[in-house]
Design a protein around this motif. Structure first.
Motif: not given
Length: 269
Positions: A76-104
């Motif tokens: 939707w090139p002319d519509a409102e909103g964020e059409h393509a969200a691009i996020r740094d992946y490092f903040p997620l990788l930093r949360q990886i720890a033994i025993g931590r649970e995530f939805a996947f």
């Protein structure tokens, strides 16, 4: 750096229908968003169509991408909103720890190796016929897709340890007296269930068979895919990080292999 992108797709546009129907075409569109040579880096992508009216394309790249060509032709090139969200992946990788649970969520192509397919394709039959009876070397096996949901789920659960996580036992109420849970359905305890473990917190939410010509005119590519969703617990930070960055299983170029994690709402990690 590594980036995770989410792109909104408008399913009513002609280009969108072509991309949604053909993994080869979507692979080409995804490759076009990454600078440099097409084979310069491993790009993982997955199409999530929980809502068929608002599908989303997720892409993992090592270099920062540009998705304007997809937005302009399939969004939707002319519509409102964020059409393509691009996020740094490092903040997620930093949360990886033994025993931590995530939805996947993971869309993968569960496969097995066989030296004698039951219904060989013409190409497989030709290869079998070309194998000399006098050849003492064992012929290379064929990669065959698992076709049933039970086999696909077994493929997934028997490999999670090597991927650096486990799927905990499902948080469900105990079955009624005289019944046990086998997979998702209760059955009588009269049958032998000694080899069946407790139900795990995972389910298959989508299954598909994909078939298309490679490069539009080459040999036919056919594979089975299954989308797994649930809860996982980290057991090996290095192994799961490698799978997050490199993908899981075959057919990665065609929308399989991208494992994504999300915090569990209302639960301590």
């Amino acid at each position: 750096m590594t980036y995770l992108s989410r792109i909104r797709i408008n399913p009513l546009r002609a280009e969108s229908r072509r991309l949604l129907a053909n993994p080869r075409a979507m692979h080409g569109a995804v490759s076009g968003g990454v600078p440099g040579a097409p084979d310069g880096e491993r790009v993982l992508w997955r199409l999530d169509a929980d809502n068929p009216h608002r599908p989303h394309l997720f892409v993992l790249t090592r270099s920062k991408p540009d998705w304007r060509h997809i937005v302009e032709r399939a969004g939707w090139p002319d519509a409102e909103g964020e059409h393509a969200a691009i996020r740094d992946y490092f903040p997620l990788l930093r949360q990886i720890a033994i025993g931590r649970e995530f939805a996947f969520r993971l869309t993968a192509s569960p496969v097995q190796n066989s030296h004698a397919p039951l219904n060989p394709t013409p190409a497989q039959a030709a290869r079998l016929a070309a194998t000399s009876e006098a050849d003492q070397k064992r012929p290379r096996g064929f990669r065959l897709g698992h076709r049933t949901a039970a086999a696909q789920l077994d493929w997934f659960l028997t490999r999670t340890e090597r991927w650096g996580f486990e799927v905990p036992v499902s948080r469900t109420d105990a079955p009624a007296p005289g019944l046990v849970h086998v997979g998702d359905e209760p059955t009588s305890t009269d049958s032998d269930t000694s080899d069946i473990g407790p139900a795990r917190d995972v389910r298959i939410t989508a299954r598909a068979r994909r078939s298309f010509l490679k490069n539009g005119k080459g040999p036919r590519v056919t594979f089975q895919s299954a989308t797994f969703e649930g809860r996982l617990r980290v057991t090996d930070t290095a192994a799961i990080t490698a799978r997050l960055l490199e993908g899981i299983g075959p057919s990665k170029a065609y929308g399989c292999g991208l494992l994504t994690l999300a915090p569990l709402q209302g639960r301590a990690g």
